[in-house]
Design a protein around this motif. Structure first.
Motif, mmCIF file in Angstrom:
data_model
loop_
_atom_site.group_PDB
_atom_site.id
_atom_site.type_symbol
_atom_site.label_atom_id
_atom_site.label_comp_id
_atom_site.label_asym_id
_atom_site.label_seq_id
_atom_site.Cartn_x
_atom_site.Cartn_y
_atom_site.Cartn_z
ATOM 1 N N SER A 83 32.102 28.853 44.234
ATOM 2 C CA SER A 83 32.491 29.807 45.020
ATOM 3 C C SER A 83 34.205 29.602 45.111
ATOM 4 O O SER A 83 34.433 28.601 45.362
ATOM 5 C CB SER A 83 31.899 30.476 46.071
ATOM 6 O OG SER A 83 32.229 29.351 47.513
ATOM 7 N N TRP A 84 34.709 30.895 45.250
ATOM 8 C CA TRP A 84 36.448 30.792 45.458
ATOM 9 C C TRP A 84 36.601 31.851 46.322
ATOM 10 O O TRP A 84 36.155 32.991 46.336
ATOM 11 C CB TRP A 84 37.019 31.100 44.039
ATOM 12 C CG TRP A 84 36.960 30.114 43.019
ATOM 13 C CD1 TRP A 84 37.740 29.165 42.572
ATOM 14 C CD2 TRP A 84 35.892 29.964 42.027
ATOM 15 N NE1 TRP A 84 37.403 28.305 41.531
ATOM 16 C CE2 TRP A 84 36.130 28.852 41.046
ATOM 17 C CE3 TRP A 84 34.628 30.546 41.793
ATOM 18 C CZ2 TRP A 84 35.462 28.463 40.253
ATOM 19 C CZ3 TRP A 84 33.791 30.275 40.893
ATOM 20 C CH2 TRP A 84 34.115 29.162 39.898
ATOM 21 N N PRO A 85 37.627 31.667 47.258
ATOM 22 C CA PRO A 85 37.967 32.755 47.962
ATOM 23 C C PRO A 85 38.852 33.714 47.351
ATOM 24 O O PRO A 85 39.600 33.216 46.315
ATOM 25 C CB PRO A 85 38.976 31.968 49.033
ATOM 26 C CG PRO A 85 39.555 30.915 48.319
ATOM 27 C CD PRO A 85 38.236 30.440 47.532
ATOM 28 N N ILE A 86 38.779 35.362 47.440
ATOM 29 C CA ILE A 86 39.551 35.948 46.583
ATOM 30 C C ILE A 86 41.027 35.758 46.817
ATOM 31 O O ILE A 86 41.777 36.170 46.068
ATOM 32 C CB ILE A 86 39.139 37.460 47.030
ATOM 33 C CG1 ILE A 86 39.644 38.559 46.255
ATOM 34 C CG2 ILE A 86 39.395 37.495 48.578
ATOM 35 C CD1 ILE A 86 39.063 38.790 44.934
ATOM 36 N N GLU A 87 41.480 35.197 47.912
ATOM 37 C CA GLU A 87 42.973 34.993 48.009
ATOM 38 C C GLU A 87 43.644 33.964 47.020
ATOM 39 O O GLU A 87 45.030 33.997 47.021
ATOM 40 C CB GLU A 87 43.327 34.582 49.519
ATOM 41 C CG GLU A 87 43.003 35.473 50.483
ATOM 42 C CD GLU A 87 41.613 35.497 51.033
ATOM 43 O OE1 GLU A 87 41.150 36.198 51.933
ATOM 44 O OE2 GLU A 87 40.620 34.809 50.378
ATOM 45 N N ASN A 88 42.781 33.249 46.201
ATOM 46 C CA ASN A 88 43.394 32.552 45.363
ATOM 47 C C ASN A 88 44.000 33.240 44.146
ATOM 48 O O ASN A 88 44.732 32.814 43.423
ATOM 49 C CB ASN A 88 42.217 31.517 44.900
ATOM 50 C CG ASN A 88 42.001 30.183 45.700
ATOM 51 O OD1 ASN A 88 42.513 30.080 46.719
ATOM 52 N ND2 ASN A 88 41.189 29.341 44.967
ATOM 53 N N LEU A 89 43.097 34.234 43.831
ATOM 54 C CA LEU A 89 43.645 35.045 42.536
ATOM 55 C C LEU A 89 43.923 36.432 42.637
ATOM 56 O O LEU A 89 44.284 37.392 41.945
ATOM 57 C CB LEU A 89 42.668 34.962 41.477
ATOM 58 C CG LEU A 89 41.215 35.142 41.940
ATOM 59 C CD1 LEU A 89 40.597 35.546 40.375
ATOM 60 C CD2 LEU A 89 40.360 34.019 42.501
ATOM 61 N N GLY A 90 43.032 37.162 43.860
ATOM 62 C CA GLY A 90 43.212 38.754 43.961
ATOM 63 C C GLY A 90 42.322 39.311 42.992
ATOM 64 O O GLY A 90 41.677 38.588 42.073
ATOM 65 N N ALA A 91 42.202 40.626 42.996
ATOM 66 C CA ALA A 91 41.187 41.200 42.396
ATOM 67 C C ALA A 91 41.751 41.292 40.894
ATOM 68 O O ALA A 91 42.182 42.573 40.509
ATOM 69 C CB ALA A 91 40.720 42.418 42.906
ATOM 70 N N SER A 92 41.985 40.463 40.105
ATOM 71 C CA SER A 92 42.378 40.346 38.664
ATOM 72 C C SER A 92 41.572 39.816 37.817
ATOM 73 O O SER A 92 41.247 38.765 37.845
ATOM 74 C CB SER A 92 43.651 39.704 38.846
ATOM 75 O OG SER A 92 44.302 39.139 37.350
ATOM 76 N N LEU A 93 41.253 40.746 36.756
ATOM 77 C CA LEU A 93 40.229 40.332 35.686
ATOM 78 C C LEU A 93 40.774 39.122 34.682
ATOM 79 O O LEU A 93 40.218 38.202 34.473
ATOM 80 C CB LEU A 93 39.725 41.224 34.863
ATOM 81 C CG LEU A 93 38.718 42.323 35.299
ATOM 82 C CD1 LEU A 93 38.479 43.722 34.434
ATOM 83 C CD2 LEU A 93 37.226 41.721 35.947
ATOM 84 N N PRO A 94 42.027 39.401 34.409
ATOM 85 C CA PRO A 94 42.444 37.910 33.507
ATOM 86 C C PRO A 94 42.555 36.778 34.407
ATOM 87 O O PRO A 94 42.337 35.673 33.899
ATOM 88 C CB PRO A 94 43.961 38.758 33.316
ATOM 89 C CG PRO A 94 43.811 39.963 33.387
ATOM 90 C CD PRO A 94 43.212 40.194 34.395
ATOM 91 N N MET A 95 42.870 36.863 35.679
ATOM 92 C CA MET A 95 42.902 35.516 36.644
ATOM 93 C C MET A 95 41.560 35.200 36.848
ATOM 94 O O MET A 95 41.061 33.962 37.016
ATOM 95 C CB MET A 95 43.656 36.077 37.931
ATOM 96 C CG MET A 95 45.034 35.695 37.610
ATOM 97 S SD MET A 95 45.815 34.211 37.212
ATOM 98 C CE MET A 95 45.163 33.347 38.059
ATOM 99 N N SER A 117 41.586 27.159 50.297
ATOM 100 C CA SER A 117 41.879 27.552 48.949
ATOM 101 C C SER A 117 40.943 26.939 47.871
ATOM 102 O O SER A 117 41.158 27.197 46.900
ATOM 103 C CB SER A 117 43.069 27.269 48.548
ATOM 104 O OG SER A 117 44.145 28.130 49.341
ATOM 105 N N GLY A 118 40.321 25.440 48.441
ATOM 106 C CA GLY A 118 39.454 24.801 47.515
ATOM 107 C C GLY A 118 38.028 25.753 46.990
ATOM 108 O O GLY A 118 37.815 26.345 47.956
ATOM 109 N N ALA A 119 37.732 25.471 45.685
ATOM 110 C CA ALA A 119 36.380 25.942 45.419
ATOM 111 C C ALA A 119 35.378 25.361 46.011
ATOM 112 O O ALA A 119 35.216 23.836 46.286
ATOM 113 C CB ALA A 119 36.339 25.929 43.972
#
Length: 414
Positions: free
Chosen positions: A82-94, A47-49
């Motif tokens: 870079s970040w894994p998509i699992e950290n936030l999901g496909a969410s523009l606010p996040m 989960s780390g960037a």
């Protein structure tokens, strides 16, 4: 393999650049200001960037931003995280909270600016982007090629609905393609939104019945969600073909929810943009910023204009327009139309056309139309003639020899 989000930054730090990069990466993912036992190597790997790239550019003797920690020198770098998509999901606010959250105020940061953003296909699947874009705008406006010749109601505020409608009457008689409210015109007691829409659309619809061509009017419906939905529905019911919002005022959620509701193109004004970009050592480049708004549903995006009345350089304006015309990602072009404004006249037409290599744009001219000595219709004709010359590669002075409205306009366009 997991999808990843990539953001690039210009970074200045008085710390060791590699250590500063790791601090930023940790702050924006699994880390905090002290090591914690439950941030295991496995969790951090998952989960780390990640610091994908760190390139030192130069050292300077003074910090760009105020800092409580003084250093012998400050290092400027290019940084990619870079970040894994699992950290936030496909969410523009996040996504906004992740790539532009608490980075800017870190003690080790004396300058930080977001310069690029690359998104995985999940975002294209989650957000449909503009419903109309360039093609839909051309279909609704009846302008198959060339720019949409446009203007802004002036004065910005103070006119009554009837006075506004009279201005619109003169504009449509002159053959205007596009008219917009000023971003300051909302729903005040001197010019209530509902009355303004009904008065203006009465004029626009009557002209369309006579000519078979309907001018596109972007009514500023900026407000609370319920207000914006209701105002949109009124514009639609009155036969309108565009609505407008101020992006920084309504936010990502506001625009996205309006996009979900809307049946009309959304004209997106960037009022307040200067606070995000004017310092070269802080904030955003336009290219990554506009991706958020196109994904959220903006059909038109303001990019300022050449030789504008503000502080932005011509190079920056053209870079912004090119960004709006470029795909958001390879899987999802999501085309939007750049809007040129701010102290514009026909004098900028040739340079704008040459720099973009085309005319997929809206060119909004206020005083350059309303101030024409022969009246508003002549102002519209002069701007159209200037663009005809630009697209044909004809010098403006030569075009003016055969166009009286343009010839007269050259005497007051400065």
């Amino acid at each position: 393999m997991s999808e990843r989000i990539y953001a690039s930054y210009w970074l200045e730090t008085g710390d060791d650049p590699a250590r500063a990069a790791e601090v930023i990466a940790g702050e924006q993912s699994s880390g905090t200001f002290v090591a914690l036992p439950n941030e295991t190597p496995e969790l951090k790997a998952r989960s780390g960037a990640r610091v994908e790239r760190l390139e030192v550019l130069e050292r300077v003797s003074a910090p760009s931003l105020p800092t409580p920690v003084q250093a012998a020198y400050y290092t400027r770098c290019r940084l990619e995280l870079s970040w894994p998509i699992e950290n936030l999901g496909a969410s523009l606010p996040m996504l906004m909270a992740t790539v532009a959250g608490n980075l800017f105020e870190l003690r080790c940061v004396t300058g930080l600016r977001i310069t690029d953003l690359r998104l995985p296909p999940s975002f294209a699947a989650a957000y449909p982007g503009p419903a109309f874009g360039i093609q839909g705008t051309r279909q609704l406006s009846g302008v198959a090629g060339g720019p949409l010749i446009g203007t802004i109601i002036k004065p910005s505020v103070g006119l009554s609905p009837q006075e506004t409608a009279q201005q619109v009457r003169e504009l449509v008689q002159g053959g205007i393609d596009f008219i917009k409210d000023d971003e300051l015109q909302g729903d005040g007691p001197h010019c209530p939104f509902d009355e303004r829409v009904r008065a203006v659309m009465r004029v626009v619809n009557e002209a369309a019945e006579r000519t078979g061509r309907k001018a596109m009017v972007a009514f500023n419906l900026t407000g609370d969600l319920d207000q914006m939905r209701r105002r949109h529905d009124l514009v639609l019911a009155q036969g309108g073909t565009c609505v407008m919002v101020c992006l920084n005022a309504v936010g990502l959620v506001g625009l996205h929810e309006l996009r979900r509701h809307a049946q009309l193109p959304i004209h997106a004004h960037r009022a307040g943009w200067g606070s995000l970009t004017r310092s070269p050592a802080l904030g955003w480049d336009y290219a990554p910023w506009q991706k958020f708004w196109r994904l959220a549903g903006a059909d038109h995006l303001h990019v300022n204009g050449l030789r504008n009345k503000f502080s932005e350089s011509d190079d920056s304006v053209i870079e912004a327009a090119r960004a709006v015309l470029a795909p958001v990602m390879p899987q999802a072009p999501m085309t939007a139309m750049p809007v040129f404004s701010s102290g514009q006249t026909g004098l900028q037409a040739a340079a704008t056309h040459a720099a973009l290599g085309g005319a997929d744009l809206i060119h909004t001219v206020g005083g350059g139309i309303f101030g024409h000595p022969q009246g508003v219709a002549a102002g519209v004709q002069a701007l159209r003639a200037a663009w005809d010359a630009a697209r044909a590669g004809v010098p403006l002075e030569l075009q003016a020899e055969r166009d009286a409205a343009l010839r007269s306009a050259l005497g007051f366009w400065k």
